[in-house]
Design a protein around this motif. Structure first.
Motif, PDB file in Angstrom:
ATOM      1  N   CYS A 109       0.811  -1.282  -0.051  1.00  0.00           N
ATOM      2  CA  CYS A 109      -0.170   0.114  -0.035  1.00  0.00           C
ATOM      3  C   CYS A 109       0.843   1.099  -0.041  1.00  0.00           C
ATOM      4  O   CYS A 109       2.178   0.962   0.419  1.00  0.00           O
ATOM      5  N   PRO A 110       0.304   2.417  -0.558  1.00  0.00           N
ATOM      6  CA  PRO A 110       1.050   3.461  -0.092  1.00  0.00           C
ATOM      7  C   PRO A 110       1.699   3.965   1.128  1.00  0.00           C
ATOM      8  O   PRO A 110       0.951   3.782   2.093  1.00  0.00           O
ATOM      9  N   VAL A 111       2.675   4.660   1.199  1.00  0.00           N
ATOM     10  CA  VAL A 111       3.161   5.054   2.627  1.00  0.00           C
ATOM     11  C   VAL A 111       3.303   6.396   2.287  1.00  0.00           C
ATOM     12  O   VAL A 111       3.810   7.153   1.660  1.00  0.00           O
ATOM     13  N   TYR A 112       2.734   7.259   3.438  1.00  0.00           N
ATOM     14  CA  TYR A 112       2.632   8.712   3.531  1.00  0.00           C
ATOM     15  C   TYR A 112       3.306   9.166   4.905  1.00  0.00           C
ATOM     16  O   TYR A 112       3.617   7.967   5.703  1.00  0.00           O
ATOM     17  N   THR A 113       4.097  10.262   4.911  1.00  0.00           N
ATOM     18  CA  THR A 113       4.642  10.852   6.040  1.00  0.00           C
ATOM     19  C   THR A 113       3.865  12.449   6.406  1.00  0.00           C
ATOM     20  O   THR A 113       3.399  12.769   5.286  1.00  0.00           O
ATOM     21  N   VAL A 114       3.986  12.696   7.671  1.00  0.00           N
ATOM     22  CA  VAL A 114       3.663  14.222   7.911  1.00  0.00           C
ATOM     23  C   VAL A 114       5.001  14.836   7.962  1.00  0.00           C
ATOM     24  O   VAL A 114       5.967  14.444   7.632  1.00  0.00           O
ATOM     25  N   GLN A 115       4.626  16.178   8.125  1.00  0.00           N
ATOM     26  CA  GLN A 115       5.821  17.289   8.120  1.00  0.00           C
ATOM     27  C   GLN A 115       6.785  16.973   8.626  1.00  0.00           C
ATOM     28  O   GLN A 115       7.941  17.016   8.694  1.00  0.00           O
ATOM     29  N   ARG A 116       6.684  16.453   9.923  1.00  0.00           N
ATOM     30  CA  ARG A 116       7.747  16.097  10.960  1.00  0.00           C
ATOM     31  C   ARG A 116       7.709  14.942  11.773  1.00  0.00           C
ATOM     32  O   ARG A 116       6.423  14.546  11.831  1.00  0.00           O
ATOM     33  N   PRO A 117       8.676  14.117  11.873  1.00  0.00           N
ATOM     34  CA  PRO A 117       8.604  12.705  12.575  1.00  0.00           C
ATOM     35  C   PRO A 117       8.061  12.587  13.786  1.00  0.00           C
ATOM     36  O   PRO A 117       7.583  11.613  14.471  1.00  0.00           O
ATOM     37  N   ASP A 118       8.080  13.618  14.516  1.00  0.00           N
ATOM     38  CA  ASP A 118       7.522  13.730  16.234  1.00  0.00           C
ATOM     39  C   ASP A 118       6.000  14.060  16.358  1.00  0.00           C
ATOM     40  O   ASP A 118       5.518  15.149  16.755  1.00  0.00           O
ATOM     41  N   SER A 119       5.588  12.907  15.635  1.00  0.00           N
ATOM     42  CA  SER A 119       3.741  13.404  15.791  1.00  0.00           C
ATOM     43  C   SER A 119       3.040  13.453  17.232  1.00  0.00           C
ATOM     44  O   SER A 119       1.892  13.802  17.272  1.00  0.00           O
ATOM     45  N   ALA A 120       3.814  12.847  17.954  1.00  0.00           N
ATOM     46  CA  ALA A 120       3.378  12.688  19.548  1.00  0.00           C
ATOM     47  C   ALA A 120       3.143  14.048  19.833  1.00  0.00           C
ATOM     48  O   ALA A 120       2.093  14.446  20.474  1.00  0.00           O
ATOM     49  N   SER A 121       4.470  14.964  19.933  1.00  0.00           N
ATOM     50  CA  SER A 121       4.137  16.331  20.431  1.00  0.00           C
ATOM     51  C   SER A 121       3.461  17.206  19.622  1.00  0.00           C
ATOM     52  O   SER A 121       2.769  18.020  20.044  1.00  0.00           O
ATOM     53  N   LEU A 122       3.266  16.772  18.155  1.00  0.00           N
ATOM     54  CA  LEU A 122       2.357  17.495  17.185  1.00  0.00           C
ATOM     55  C   LEU A 122       1.039  17.263  17.631  1.00  0.00           C
ATOM     56  O   LEU A 122      -0.047  18.127  17.562  1.00  0.00           O
ATOM     57  N   GLY A 123       0.735  15.908  17.804  1.00  0.00           N
ATOM     58  CA  GLY A 123      -0.522  15.596  18.240  1.00  0.00           C
ATOM     59  C   GLY A 123      -1.063  16.228  19.403  1.00  0.00           C
ATOM     60  O   GLY A 123      -2.427  16.316  19.912  1.00  0.00           O
ATOM     61  N   ALA A 124      -0.060  16.264  20.508  1.00  0.00           N
ATOM     62  CA  ALA A 124      -0.377  17.142  21.843  1.00  0.00           C
ATOM     63  C   ALA A 124      -0.772  18.167  21.648  1.00  0.00           C
ATOM     64  O   ALA A 124      -1.853  18.761  22.313  1.00  0.00           O
ATOM     65  N   ALA A 125      -0.125  19.320  20.617  1.00  0.00           N
ATOM     66  CA  ALA A 125      -0.492  20.565  20.600  1.00  0.00           C
ATOM     67  C   ALA A 125      -1.890  20.426  19.784  1.00  0.00           C
ATOM     68  O   ALA A 125      -2.653  21.537  20.233  1.00  0.00           O
ATOM     69  N   LEU A 126      -2.188  19.553  18.929  1.00  0.00           N
ATOM     70  CA  LEU A 126      -3.466  19.782  18.239  1.00  0.00           C
ATOM     71  C   LEU A 126      -4.575  19.417  19.231  1.00  0.00           C
ATOM     72  O   LEU A 126      -5.577  19.919  19.357  1.00  0.00           O
ATOM     73  N   ARG A 127      -4.126  18.601  20.030  1.00  0.00           N
ATOM     74  CA  ARG A 127      -5.400  17.987  21.376  1.00  0.00           C
ATOM     75  C   ARG A 127      -5.339  19.189  22.260  1.00  0.00           C
ATOM     76  O   ARG A 127      -6.258  19.520  22.809  1.00  0.00           O
ATOM     77  N   ALA A 128      -4.219  20.149  22.354  1.00  0.00           N
ATOM     78  CA  ALA A 128      -4.367  21.375  23.217  1.00  0.00           C
ATOM     79  C   ALA A 128      -5.616  22.278  22.562  1.00  0.00           C
ATOM     80  O   ALA A 128      -6.245  22.865  23.038  1.00  0.00           O
ATOM     81  N   ALA A 129      -5.389  22.205  21.278  1.00  0.00           N
ATOM     82  CA  ALA A 129      -6.451  23.333  20.594  1.00  0.00           C
ATOM     83  C   ALA A 129      -7.845  22.645  20.491  1.00  0.00           C
ATOM     84  O   ALA A 129      -8.964  23.264  20.867  1.00  0.00           O
ATOM     85  N   HIS A 130      -7.788  21.245  20.431  1.00  0.00           N
ATOM     86  CA  HIS A 130      -9.021  20.605  20.552  1.00  0.00           C
ATOM     87  C   HIS A 130      -9.751  20.903  21.956  1.00  0.00           C
ATOM     88  O   HIS A 130     -11.027  21.277  22.089  1.00  0.00           O
ATOM     89  N   GLY A 131      -8.752  20.514  22.896  1.00  0.00           N
ATOM     90  CA  GLY A 131      -9.286  20.636  24.318  1.00  0.00           C
ATOM     91  C   GLY A 131     -10.078  22.203  24.471  1.00  0.00           C
ATOM     92  O   GLY A 131     -10.775  22.556  25.352  1.00  0.00           O
ATOM     93  N   TRP A 132      -9.070  23.029  23.940  1.00  0.00           N
ATOM     94  CA  TRP A 132      -9.395  24.473  24.441  1.00  0.00           C
ATOM     95  C   TRP A 132     -10.866  24.708  23.733  1.00  0.00           C
ATOM     96  O   TRP A 132     -11.730  25.490  24.179  1.00  0.00           O
ATOM     97  N   LEU A 133     -11.200  24.355  22.478  1.00  0.00           N
ATOM     98  CA  LEU A 133     -12.350  24.459  21.804  1.00  0.00           C
ATOM     99  C   LEU A 133     -13.353  23.884  22.454  1.00  0.00           C
ATOM    100  O   LEU A 133     -14.544  24.245  22.767  1.00  0.00           O
ATOM    101  N   CYS A 134     -13.174  22.776  22.911  1.00  0.00           N
ATOM    102  CA  CYS A 134     -14.470  21.762  23.687  1.00  0.00           C
ATOM    103  C   CYS A 134     -14.715  22.731  24.832  1.00  0.00           C
ATOM    104  O   CYS A 134     -15.936  22.748  25.279  1.00  0.00           O
ATOM    105  N   ASN A 135     -13.636  23.237  25.399  1.00  0.00           N
ATOM    106  CA  ASN A 135     -13.874  23.885  26.830  1.00  0.00           C
ATOM    107  C   ASN A 135     -14.622  25.318  26.424  1.00  0.00           C
ATOM    108  O   ASN A 135     -15.542  25.584  27.274  1.00  0.00           O
ATOM    109  N   LYS A 136     -14.381  25.940  25.353  1.00  0.00           N
ATOM    110  CA  LYS A 136     -14.960  27.116  24.980  1.00  0.00           C
ATOM    111  C   LYS A 136     -16.540  26.846  24.728  1.00  0.00           C
ATOM    112  O   LYS A 136     -17.172  27.655  25.098  1.00  0.00           O
TER     113      LYS A 136
END
Ligand code: ADP
Ligand code: XUL
Length: 554
Positions: free
Chosen positions: A469-496
């Motif tokens: 199957c095709p293999v994709y990558t995202v901009q940076r290999p540290d997707s865990a800290s990227l995901g954490a920053a995205l979840r910070a935005a998500h949690g912020w929105l849910c809270n708002k």
């Protein structure tokens, strides 16, 4: 994005992983504006860790990390970032921690946490806050007897898996806590609160004990995965008075608390900055890779190698793990985990390829697919999947190209280029075989690769050939800290909004304009070669079964 996030706001995501602490900062358009890291072995050498950990030399499988090193890494990382990021603009922070690792706060813990002096760094102030100095981590394999005890308490391994999402695993926090209770009862009694690595760092940020989130909580063998509450039966079978020491569970998108005055005064964060529940590193990667289609799989090539996807109908079994999806309460994450990931590849690189990834890749490119039937099993550490002890096993399969009956010969060594190909093919053949057995989609629609080794194009090419199957990558290999920053935005929105909001609302149909957009790295490999790999997967699974029967842990 789509006007839901303030355009001048920043979202900060951390990842407290095995070898380093990383951070990613996203702006209100979900574009990475900064990333930073602190590498434990090289930047905090006074702890004398190797790969961020201490391995017990007696060979009993005990593997721990100094808890204070993680604290000092936070001191250093915040200092490093402060000249680059205006902390006053950060409206929400979240994070990711290596899963299963545990921190034991002593009876002074809470008082210390709530009265941190902003004039001093964290490390010196937290020195006396723990009842256990070195935290057991996910690489530990010393709790086999505790695992069997917990399984027995609920009627067997499969029952425990149905109840908690996994059978008992040595690295899981429940067996680890039971071992501390059994071998150091005084230490257990002196423990006021037990945190996971994720909730531990969140606790420091809010200056109080943070809850364990329901996703990382599923990596403990203690939580009823359907009800998302602690299972009383298992808590009782683990250690007395445990519920009080664990505190409450919270969904991953919930607010853990406001940032503490320590960070407001020392680093000038705004008082209203919220800390969203931290979670495990693999679940954060799932968020950062925006994995939301059941046919997609992610392969993370960090210290551990993991394969994960999503499902709405999990089937917990004797292999693999089920966790609540950290960004979608109606859905689950399914995962396979290998301990012999990057460090074992590094070992082969150092022995056979002049300690150079370039040479390693040259060898990989130079050797033929299927490796002329040379198949290797490399366990530098006791493996999780399959449950095999340290050891290397090499075989040559005759007629591997012809799909006929093959003869299997065990051999002592391969030439260096074949050894390189054998470890790479071996790791991905195993992933494919186990992913199929666990009911993950095969072939997947696509694979998104992440983690330190996903920088390596030769490795990505092998994944595309073996999985077809095709293999994709995202901009940076540290997707865990990227995901954490995205979840910070998500949690912020849910809270708002005062309610749960689907994470896709953050980016709508503009995902490709954000730093989460995935790019094609390699198209699917050749179909004829894929069918040969299919035969090889089956042969490998058969050899592996024989090895487990002969040498496996029970
Ligand atoms: P973790 O988050 O578990 O601490 P990372 O995801 O940061 O780990 O990955 C670190 C690993 O990445 C290193 O151990 C190293 O072996 C691997 N790595 C880095 N660059 C390459 C490369 N070019 N090829 C293969 N592996 C690499
Ligand atoms: C997951 C696991 C590892 C750690 C690595 O179950 O044990 O992937 O999370 O950080």
């Amino acid at each position: 994005m789509a006007g839901l996030l303030p355009s001048d706001a920043l979202f900060l995501g951390f990842d407290s992983s095995t070898q380093s602490l990383k951070a990613t900062v996203l702006d209100g358009n979900l574009i990475i504006i900064h990333s930073e890291s602190v590498h434990f072995d090289t930047e905090l050498p006074h702890y004398r860790t190797k790969d961020g950990v201490y391995r017990d030399p007696s060979g009993n499988g005990r593997i721990v990390s100094p808890t204070l090193m993680w604290v000092e890494a936070l001191d250093v990382l915040l200092e490093k970032l402060k000249s680059k990021v205006d902390y006053g603009k950060v409206v929400a922070i979240s994070g990711s921690g290596q899963q299963h690792g545990s921190v034991y706060w002593n009876k002074r813990g809470k008082a210390i946490l709530t009265s941190l002096d902003p004039k001093k760094p964290l490390r010196s102030q937290l020195e006396d806050a723990f009842s256990v100095r070195d935290s057991p981590i996910w690489m530990d394999s010393s709790t086999t007897s505790q695992c069997r005890e917990l399984e027995k308490a609920v009627g067997g391994a499969l029952e425990l898996s149905k109840l908690t999402g996994s059978r008992a695993y040595e690295r899981y926090t429940g067996p680890q806590i039971r071992k501390i209770y059994q071998t150091q009862p005084d230490v257990y009694n002196d423990t006021e609160r037990i945190s996971l690595v994720s909730s531990f760092v969140a606790s420091i940020l809010i200056g109080n004990y943070a809850s364990i989130d329901e996703t990382d909580g599923a990596g403990m063998n203690l939580m009823d995965i359907k009800q998302r509450v602690w299972s009383k039966t298992i808590l009782e079978a683990t250690a007395p008075g445990l519920e009080e020491k664990l505190g409450h569970l919270a969904p991953a998108h919930a607010v853990a608390g406001l940032i503490s005055s320590y960070f407001v005064e020392r680093f000038h964060f705004q008082k209203s900055c919220i800390v969203i529940q931290w979670s495990g590193d693999n679940p954060n990667s799932l968020a950062g890779l925006t994995l939301n289609t059941p046919g997609d799989l992610a392969i993370s090539l960090g210290t551990s190698d993991t394969v994960f996807g999503i499902t709405s109908e999990p089937q917990p079994s004797l292999e693999g793990h089920v966790f609540p999806n950290p960004v979608d309460p109606n859905c689950y994450m399914v995962m396979l985990v290998y301990k012999n990931g990057s460090l074992t590849r590094e070992d082969v690189r150092n022995r056979c390829a002049e300690s150079s990834w370039d040479t390693f890749n040259k060898y990989l490119e130079r050797t033929p697919s299927l490796n002329g039937g040379k198949l290797g099993f490399y366990y530098k550490e006791h493996e999780i999947l399959p449950p095999l002890p340290v050891g290397f096993h090499r075989y040559v399969l005759e007629n591997v190209d012809s799909l006929n009956e093959t003869k299997v010969l065990e051999v002592q060594e391969f030439d260096p280029p074949s050894e390189v190909r054998a470890i790479i093919e071996g790791q991905f053949l195993s992933m494919r075989g186990h992913a199929e057995r666990f009911g993950m989609p095969t072939p997947p629609n696509r694979i998104i690769a992440t983690g330190g080794a996903s920088k390596n194009e030769s490795i990505l090419k092998s994944i595309a050939s073996i999985f077809g199957c095709p293999v994709y990558t995202v901009q940076r290999p540290d997707s865990a800290s990227l995901g954490a920053a995205l979840r910070a935005a998500h949690g912020w929105l849910c809270n708002k909004e005062g309610r749960f909001v689907p994470i896709s609302c953050l980016y709508g149909d503009k995902l490709d304009k954000t730093s989460m957009s995935a790019k094609l790295a390699f198209p699917a490999g050749d179909a004829d070669l894929l069918s040969k790999y299919t035969v090889l997967v089956n042969k490998r699974m058969q050899i592996e079964k024989n090895l487990v029967e002969k040498l496996g842990r029970s």
